[in-house]
Design a protein around this motif. Structure first.
Motif, PDB file in Angstrom:
ATOM      1  N   VAL A   1       0.839  -1.205   0.000  1.00 17.07           N
ATOM      2  CA  VAL A   1       0.000   0.000   0.000  1.00 17.07           C
ATOM      3  C   VAL A   1       0.873   1.253   0.000  1.00 17.07           C
ATOM      4  N   GLU A   2       1.854   1.298   0.865  1.00 17.54           N
ATOM      5  CA  GLU A   2       2.720   2.471   0.954  1.00 17.54           C
ATOM      6  C   GLU A   2       3.514   2.683  -0.332  1.00 17.54           C
ATOM      7  N   HIS A   3       3.911   1.594  -0.980  1.00 18.73           N
ATOM      8  CA  HIS A   3       4.654   1.723  -2.232  1.00 18.73           C
ATOM      9  C   HIS A   3       3.772   2.340  -3.313  1.00 18.73           C
ATOM     10  N   ALA A   4       2.530   1.877  -3.390  1.00 20.26           N
ATOM     11  CA  ALA A   4       1.619   2.410  -4.406  1.00 20.26           C
ATOM     12  C   ALA A   4       1.335   3.893  -4.174  1.00 20.26           C
ATOM     13  N   ILE A   5       1.265   4.284  -2.923  1.00 19.43           N
ATOM     14  CA  ILE A   5       0.921   5.674  -2.620  1.00 19.43           C
ATOM     15  C   ILE A   5       2.154   6.573  -2.640  1.00 19.43           C
ATOM     16  N   THR A   6       3.224   6.172  -1.977  1.00 18.15           N
ATOM     17  CA  THR A   6       4.375   7.069  -1.829  1.00 18.15           C
ATOM     18  C   THR A   6       5.341   7.012  -3.014  1.00 18.15           C
ATOM     19  N   ILE A   7       5.540   5.826  -3.585  1.00 22.20           N
ATOM     20  CA  ILE A   7       6.501   5.685  -4.685  1.00 22.20           C
ATOM     21  C   ILE A   7       5.817   5.894  -6.032  1.00 22.20           C
ATOM     22  N   GLU A   8       4.707   5.190  -6.245  1.00 21.10           N
ATOM     23  CA  GLU A   8       3.981   5.357  -7.500  1.00 21.10           C
ATOM     24  C   GLU A   8       3.109   6.613  -7.513  1.00 21.10           C
ATOM     25  N   LYS A   9       2.916   7.200  -6.340  1.00 26.47           N
ATOM     26  CA  LYS A   9       2.165   8.450  -6.173  1.00 26.47           C
ATOM     27  C   LYS A   9       0.766   8.371  -6.789  1.00 26.47           C
ATOM     28  N   MET A  10       0.068   7.309  -6.472  1.00 26.87           N
ATOM     29  CA  MET A  10      -1.293   7.160  -6.964  1.00 26.87           C
ATOM     30  C   MET A  10      -2.239   8.200  -6.364  1.00 26.87           C
ATOM     31  N   TYR A  11      -1.832   8.812  -5.273  1.00 21.75           N
ATOM     32  CA  TYR A  11      -2.674   9.842  -4.657  1.00 21.75           C
ATOM     33  C   TYR A  11      -2.863  11.044  -5.566  1.00 21.75           C
ATOM     34  N   ARG A  12      -2.031  11.179  -6.582  1.00 18.99           N
ATOM     35  CA  ARG A  12      -2.165  12.313  -7.495  1.00 18.99           C
ATOM     36  C   ARG A  12      -3.382  12.182  -8.414  1.00 18.99           C
TER      37      ARG A  12
ATOM     38  N   ASN B   1     -10.073   8.098   2.710  1.00 24.29           N
ATOM     39  CA  ASN B   1     -10.071   9.501   2.296  1.00 24.29           C
ATOM     40  C   ASN B   1      -8.967  10.282   2.999  1.00 24.29           C
ATOM     41  N   ASP B   2      -8.874  10.127   4.319  1.00 21.80           N
ATOM     42  CA  ASP B   2      -7.842  10.836   5.086  1.00 21.80           C
ATOM     43  C   ASP B   2      -6.441  10.316   4.760  1.00 21.80           C
ATOM     44  N   TYR B   3      -6.352   8.997   4.552  1.00 22.64           N
ATOM     45  CA  TYR B   3      -5.048   8.403   4.257  1.00 22.64           C
ATOM     46  C   TYR B   3      -4.454   8.994   2.978  1.00 22.64           C
ATOM     47  N   VAL B   4      -5.270   9.113   1.951  1.00 29.76           N
ATOM     48  CA  VAL B   4      -4.782   9.662   0.681  1.00 29.76           C
ATOM     49  C   VAL B   4      -4.536  11.167   0.790  1.00 29.76           C
ATOM     50  N   ASN B   5      -5.437  11.870   1.430  1.00 28.86           N
ATOM     51  CA  ASN B   5      -5.305  13.326   1.507  1.00 28.86           C
ATOM     52  C   ASN B   5      -4.090  13.772   2.307  1.00 28.86           C
ATOM     53  N   GLN B   6      -3.659  12.948   3.279  1.00 24.92           N
ATOM     54  CA  GLN B   6      -2.485  13.355   4.047  1.00 24.92           C
ATOM     55  C   GLN B   6      -1.242  13.399   3.151  1.00 24.92           C
ATOM     56  N   TYR B   7      -1.164  12.504   2.187  1.00 26.81           N
ATOM     57  CA  TYR B   7      -0.030  12.520   1.263  1.00 26.81           C
ATOM     58  C   TYR B   7      -0.140  13.667   0.270  1.00 26.81           C
ATOM     59  N   ARG B   8      -1.339  14.008  -0.092  1.00 22.58           N
ATOM     60  CA  ARG B   8      -1.520  15.163  -0.960  1.00 22.58           C
ATOM     61  C   ARG B   8      -1.088  16.441  -0.239  1.00 22.58           C
ATOM     62  N   VAL B   9      -1.491  16.556   1.015  1.00 24.31           N
ATOM     63  CA  VAL B   9      -1.103  17.729   1.809  1.00 24.31           C
ATOM     64  C   VAL B   9       0.410  17.766   1.987  1.00 24.31           C
ATOM     65  N   LEU B  10       1.014  16.623   2.258  1.00 28.17           N
ATOM     66  CA  LEU B  10       2.468  16.561   2.450  1.00 28.17           C
ATOM     67  C   LEU B  10       3.205  17.025   1.195  1.00 28.17           C
ATOM     68  N   GLU B  11       2.735  16.620   0.023  1.00 26.40           N
ATOM     69  CA  GLU B  11       3.380  17.053  -1.211  1.00 26.40           C
ATOM     70  C   GLU B  11       3.241  18.555  -1.399  1.00 26.40           C
ATOM     71  N   VAL B  12       2.060  19.094  -1.115  1.00 26.52           N
ATOM     72  CA  VAL B  12       1.862  20.535  -1.260  1.00 26.52           C
ATOM     73  C   VAL B  12       2.777  21.288  -0.304  1.00 26.52           C
ATOM     74  N   LYS B  13       2.892  20.830   0.930  1.00 25.02           N
ATOM     75  CA  LYS B  13       3.780  21.477   1.902  1.00 25.02           C
ATOM     76  C   LYS B  13       5.223  21.509   1.397  1.00 25.02           C
ATOM     77  N   GLU B  14       5.669  20.373   0.890  1.00 29.17           N
ATOM     78  CA  GLU B  14       7.048  20.305   0.400  1.00 29.17           C
ATOM     79  C   GLU B  14       7.262  21.226  -0.790  1.00 29.17           C
ATOM     80  N   ASN B  15       6.300  21.283  -1.674  1.00 27.23           N
ATOM     81  CA  ASN B  15       6.434  22.142  -2.854  1.00 27.23           C
ATOM     82  C   ASN B  15       6.332  23.624  -2.498  1.00 27.23           C
ATOM     83  N   LEU B  16       5.540  23.934  -1.488  1.00 24.86           N
ATOM     84  CA  LEU B  16       5.433  25.329  -1.056  1.00 24.86           C
ATOM     85  C   LEU B  16       6.747  25.806  -0.448  1.00 24.86           C
ATOM     86  N   ALA B  17       7.451  24.893   0.192  1.00 28.31           N
ATOM     87  CA  ALA B  17       8.721  25.260   0.832  1.00 28.31           C
ATOM     88  C   ALA B  17       9.892  25.281  -0.148  1.00 28.31           C
ATOM     89  N   ASN B  18       9.650  24.861  -1.365  1.00 27.65           N
ATOM     90  CA  ASN B  18      10.709  24.817  -2.380  1.00 27.65           C
ATOM     91  C   ASN B  18      10.764  26.150  -3.134  1.00 27.65           C
TER      92      ASN B  18
END
Length: 412
Positions: free
Chosen positions: A310-321, A354-371
């Motif tokens: 599950v974590e590989h599909a979400i974090t590596i393959e970024k299916m949350y996008r 829903n929350d599981y996927v959205n937390q990764y979406r939020v994390l990506e936005v945070k990282e991109n905002l700080a870049n």
């Protein structure tokens, strides 16, 4: 046609015509956009405008019969109070609105049998009295059958049952979508909640009126008119808001309440151990389904292998996008079933899908905002890239997981 225009009859007449116009608009939208739910809401409004007719036409002089005997007979022989139909129509509207795959079945027709039977009976009465005997026989000529105590009691009991069924369906739906959809926030449907509140307000105002009468409060014909004016405001609100908040599903999904053990509301207590589906699956059916589960779907089989998948599909393959990612999509990708996947996410990560996927979406936005390299990009463009599909959903999720606003993380 005789009509005594006074402030009471004229005020209700305004609501009558407005309700008729909105009913036509709903029927037209249902035809043009193939929205079955709009048809049901159109039928609901037709029943609403008929419901106020006895007081609208009564104050216009139709009940008295002194100026228009045909008007009096019309009031007696034409049924205008359809609470036996109103409840099923509300229930069908909720089901059709929330379930993209809902199809009206032969079994669903039984919901309408009592209301249709009453209409058939009124036709028999009218034909017997007006055409065959040509005198009052089945009708006493003094009282409107729509206001017989037995019919009123059965009608409002039926309405209460269907309102509770509609509320239960809505609560099960909300519990289901957070387990199944990564875009659940877009489908919470505040309009459905407001619609049910308006319907319950109508019901309890009726109950209050009856309680006051039983308590000995003298409520006359003129006093009751205010109750019908309140009802007119309620259905006018439903007409305007329902038309403005018409819901269009861009992504169909299978609404299967039996897929997960959904929480049910019993006496105000939430229980997680009761499984229900749209057709009220019996306990025996549930036992059969549980017996068919594979060994890997048992509670003890939530291994680190599946968690890693599950974590590989979400974090590596970024299916949350994928903004329209569903639990079924992820389950198919991993080669498993949604039920097992839901257990893995709920119990291993202590989150719904829903929350599981959205937390990764939020994390990506945070990282991109700080870049600093993304300083030229807007916050929403980053949010859309991360898989969010609306500003409201993004803001709610970001606040939920960070406790702050996106602007506080943005590089200036």
């Amino acid at each position: 046609m005789y009509f005594d225009f006074n402030w009471r009859s004229s005020l209700l007449l305004i609501f009558f015509f407005h309700g008729l116009v909105y009913a036509f608009l709903f029927f037209r939208k249902a035809y043009q956009k193939e929205h079955p739910s709009d048809n049901w809401l159109g039928f609901f409004l037709i029943m609403c405008i008929l419901y106020i007719c006895p007081w609208m036409l009564g104050y216009a002089g139709w009940y008295w019969g002194t100026e228009c005997l045909e008007c009096r007979n019309f009031m007696f022989y034409v049924p205008m109070n359809h609470t036996l139909l109103m409840g099923p129509v509300i229930f069908m509207y909720i089901r059709t609105l929330l379930n993209p795959g809902f199809k009206f079945s032969k079994l669903d027709r039984w919901h309408f049998v009592p209301g249709i039977a009453y209409i058939i009976w009124t036709i028999v009465v009218a034909v017997t009295d007006l055409l065959v005997l040509k005198r009052y026989y089945l009708m006493d000529g003094q009282n409107d059958p729509d206001f017989d105590t037995w019919y009123q009691a059965i009608g409002f009991f039926s309405l209460l049952i269907y309102l509770l069924l509609s509320l239960r369906y809505y609560l099960m739906y909300r519990a289901f979508i957070v387990q199944e959809l990564s875009f659940a926030d877009n489908l919470q449907f505040k309009w459905v909640r407001n619609f049910l509140i308006a319907c319950f307000l109508y019901f309890f105002s009726t109950v209050l009126l009856d309680i006051l009468r039983l308590a000995g409060v003298d409520i006359g014909y003129q006093d009751t008119w205010w109750y019908y004016l309140l009802f007119a405001f309620i259905f006018y609100y439903i007409a305007i808001s329902g038309y403005a908040n018409s819901i269009e599903q861009k992504r169909n999904f299978e609404l299967d309440f039996l897929r997960y053990k959904m929480p049910s509301l019993i006496g105000g207590i939430v229980s997680d151990n009761i499984a229900v589906n749209e057709e009220e699956a019996s306990f025996e059916v549930l036992k059969n389904i549980e017996a068919q589960e594979t060994p890997e779907s048992t509670d003890s089989y939530i291994s680190s292998i599946w968690i890693d998948k599950v974590e590989h599909a979400i974090t590596i393959e970024k299916m949350y996008r994928n903004p329209e990612l569903t639990l079924t999509d992820l389950a198919n990708h991993l080669g498993t079933n949604p039920s097992l996947l839901s257990k893995i996410i709920n119990r291993s990560f202590s989150k719904n899908f829903n929350d599981y996927v959205n937390q990764y979406r939020v994390l990506e936005v945070k990282e991109n905002l700080a870049n600093p390299a993304n300083a030229h990009l807007t916050i929403m463009s980053l949010a859309y890239d991360a898989g969010f599909n609306s500003k409201a959903t993004f803001n709610r999720a970001f606040k939920k997981f960070t406790g702050d606003s996106p602007k506080s993380y943005q590089i200036k």
